[in-house]
Write an enzyme that holds these catalytic residues in place. Structure first.
Site, PDB file in Angstrom:
ATOM      1  N   HIS A 118      -4.377  -0.485   5.610  1.00 39.04           N
ATOM      2  CA  HIS A 118      -4.430  -0.424   6.838  1.00 39.04           C
ATOM      3  C   HIS A 118      -5.373  -0.053   8.847  1.00 39.04           C
ATOM      4  O   HIS A 118      -5.847   0.567   9.144  1.00 39.04           O
ATOM      5  CB  HIS A 118      -3.120   1.374   6.731  1.00 39.04           C
ATOM      6  N   ALA A 165      -3.354  14.999   5.400  1.00 43.67           N
ATOM      7  CA  ALA A 165      -2.917  14.212   6.463  1.00 43.67           C
ATOM      8  C   ALA A 165      -2.266  12.952   5.847  1.00 43.67           C
ATOM      9  O   ALA A 165      -1.803  12.856   4.359  1.00 43.67           O
ATOM     10  CB  ALA A 165      -4.790  12.639   6.776  1.00 43.67           C
ATOM     11  N   ASP A 223       1.823   2.325   3.813  1.00 45.30           N
ATOM     12  CA  ASP A 223       0.944   3.648   3.355  1.00 45.30           C
ATOM     13  C   ASP A 223       2.016   5.258   3.387  1.00 45.30           C
ATOM     14  O   ASP A 223       0.942   5.910   3.824  1.00 45.30           O
ATOM     15  CB  ASP A 223       0.153   3.858   4.533  1.00 45.30           C
ATOM     16  N   ASN A 248      -5.623   7.325  -5.938  1.00 44.72           N
ATOM     17  CA  ASN A 248      -5.434   8.515  -5.276  1.00 44.72           C
ATOM     18  C   ASN A 248      -5.504   9.677  -6.105  1.00 44.72           C
ATOM     19  O   ASN A 248      -4.706  10.688  -5.321  1.00 44.72           O
ATOM     20  CB  ASN A 248      -6.054   8.756  -3.924  1.00 44.72           C
ATOM     21  N   ARG A 292       1.807   9.840  -5.510  1.00 42.70           N
ATOM     22  CA  ARG A 292       1.951  11.010  -6.286  1.00 42.70           C
ATOM     23  C   ARG A 292       2.034  11.044  -7.942  1.00 42.70           C
ATOM     24  O   ARG A 292       2.880   9.997  -8.799  1.00 42.70           O
ATOM     25  CB  ARG A 292       2.504  12.008  -4.926  1.00 42.70           C
ATOM     26  N   HIS A 312       2.965  14.741   1.312  1.00 44.85           N
ATOM     27  CA  HIS A 312       3.405  15.624   1.642  1.00 44.85           C
ATOM     28  C   HIS A 312       4.430  16.377   1.642  1.00 44.85           C
ATOM     29  O   HIS A 312       4.346  16.784   2.404  1.00 44.85           O
ATOM     30  CB  HIS A 312       1.335  15.996   2.201  1.00 44.85           C
ATOM     31  N   HIS A 341       0.648  -1.590   0.116  1.00 48.24           N
ATOM     32  CA  HIS A 341       0.327   0.257   0.073  1.00 48.24           C
ATOM     33  C   HIS A 341       1.075   0.993   0.025  1.00 48.24           C
ATOM     34  O   HIS A 341       1.493   1.788   0.637  1.00 48.24           O
ATOM     35  CB  HIS A 341      -0.809  -0.008   1.442  1.00 48.24           C
TER      36      HIS A 341
HETATM   37  C1  NCD Z   1      -3.629   8.867   2.042  1.00 49.19           C
HETATM   38  C2  NCD Z   1      -3.281   9.987   0.992  1.00 49.19           C
HETATM   39  O1  NCD Z   1      -2.412  10.876   1.241  1.00 49.19           O
HETATM   40  O2  NCD Z   1      -2.900   9.986   0.047  1.00 49.19           O
HETATM   41  N1  NCD Z   1      -3.154  10.026   3.457  1.00 49.19           N
HETATM   42  C3  NCD Z   1      -3.317   9.118   4.871  1.00 49.19           C
HETATM   43  O3  NCD Z   1      -3.398   9.986   5.582  1.00 49.19           O
HETATM   44  N2  NCD Z   1      -3.039   7.883   5.072  1.00 49.19           N
HETATM   45  C4  NCD Z   1      -4.486   8.658   1.849  1.00 49.19           C
HETATM   46  C5  NCD Z   1      -5.333   7.381   2.292  1.00 49.19           C
HETATM   47  O4  NCD Z   1      -4.721   5.701   2.547  1.00 49.19           O
HETATM   48  O5  NCD Z   1      -6.220   7.062   3.589  1.00 49.19           O
HETATM   49 ZN    ZN Z   2      -2.951   5.283   1.373  1.00 47.98          ZN
END
Ligand code: NCD
Ligand code: ZN
Length: 335
Positions: free
Chosen positions: A168, A256, A240, A40, A16, A244, A12
């Site tokens: 997750h 997040a 995960d 995403n 980006r 950012h 996972h």
């Molecule tokens: C993820 C993201 O920033 O794309 N953020 C996160 O807090 N895990 C999206 C996700 O997996 O929820």
């Molecule tokens: Zn994720």
């Protein structure tokens, strides 16, 4: 001391696009043999053309490392049978997001009513396409994953031939579902094995540890640890890792996501060593995923050694977990 890991997999991962992709992709492709790539983006990856073009951009950002991006499509319940049948050879799984629940998920599913999802789930069952789920409701933040538990139960019992991965997981309750339904699996992140809500917000606020689902209670973390350290056959590592830029994290309205890609293997070695479970790391980091997905990764050998690694303060404008701290394990070589 040294540890040899064979073909580590990250089931996972957020890579980006554009400059961020160029910054973070090599940090995963260096130590991992493959990773499931989350769809995403903005806009989300919903067509085969977009998926293949994204895969090309990933491969051209990975410095010729031995690394296979395992591509996913953003789940929509109006994909036709014909579309999925044709797309199947290019996709590893479909990722379902409840609408608006996390970063870039606005186009997600707005109702978990199985009658609305039935056609797509049946097609996926028939074509053997796994369903990866971000399992949170829009209830109170600490209860969201637990509230989603009944949705997982409905999905699993109504579609017994659908392989469902609870992504997750963060609660003891989700952990308990694994042994209840044969077709339910889970990924666990590094950060949810290490932190609780106290680390995020119990003292000074830690924006770099803020993520969805939010870290929970000590007893939840302990339940996850029990699964990972015993390499429960239905759990896999999924970082995960969700980078950012620093101005989106250290800001009013913090995005997040925890960025763990460059430190994941070293920190997992530290954690498994602390719990005298290093013999279980290979299964958690690769072997379970191979069996669950019936996947044979690219061969890659990663040697870790117990020589301290000082984590960079940042990688360009992204701050990793353990920024500027020392971890007891480092990557010695990759073959
Ligand atoms: C993820 C993201 O920033 O794309 N953020 C996160 O807090 N895990 C999206 C996700 O997996 O929820
Ligand atoms: Zn994720």
């Amino acid at each position: 001391m040294q540890i040899k890991l064979s073909s580590p997999l990250d089931m996972h991962l957020h890579l980006r696009d554009a400059d961020m992709l160029k910054t973070v992709a090599p940090l995963s492709s260096y130590g991992f043999a493959g990773a499931i790539i989350m769809p995403n983006l903005v806009p989300p990856v919903t067509t085969t053309e977009a998926l293949l073009a994204y895969k090309d951009r990933i491969l051209s950002s990975t410095c010729r490392d031995k690394f296979e991006p395992l591509m996913t499509l953003f789940f929509k319940n109006d994909y036709s049978y014909e579309f999925l049948k044709k797309a199947k050879k290019h996709i590893f799984a479909l990722k379902l997001y409840p609408s608006g629940i996390t970063t870039n998920s606005d186009g997600g599913v707005s109702s978990m009513d199985i009658d609305l999802l039935r056609d797509t789930f049946e097609t996926m069952s028939e074509l053997n396409i796994p369903l990866l789920v971000h399992g949170e409701t829009n209830g109170f933040v600490m209860d969201r994953e637990m509230e989603f538990g009944s949705v997982y139960e409905q999905f699993a019992s109504n579609f017994p031939n659908l392989k469902i991965v609870m992504e997750h997981i963060t609660t003891a309750h989700s952990a308990s579902l694994l042994d209840k339904y044969e077709n339910l699996y889970a990924t666990i992140t590094l950060h949810h094995l290490l932190i609780t809500l106290d680390d995020v917000a119990g003292g000074m606020l830690s924006p770099h540890l803020f993520c969805k689902p939010i870290a929970k209670r000590p007893e939840d973390r302990d339940a996850l640890l029990k699964l990972a350290l015993s390499a429960h056959p239905k759990v896999m590592f999924g970082s995960d890792s969700a980078p950012h830029p620093v101005d989106k994290k250290e800001s009013c309205g913090c995005a997040a996501g925890v960025f763990t890609a460059p430190i994941a293997l070293q920190a997992l070695a530290m954690l498994f060593e602390k719990h005298k479970s290093l013999d279980k790391l290979q299964a958690f980091i690769s072997d379970n995923a191979r069996k669950i997905y019936g996947y044979k990764p690219i061969e890659k050998e990663v040697i870790l050694e117990n020589i301290p690694f000082t984590v960079p303060k940042s990688y360009k404008d992204v701050v990793p977990m353990f920024s500027a701290e020392k971890l007891p394990w480092s990557i010695k070589s990759v073959l």
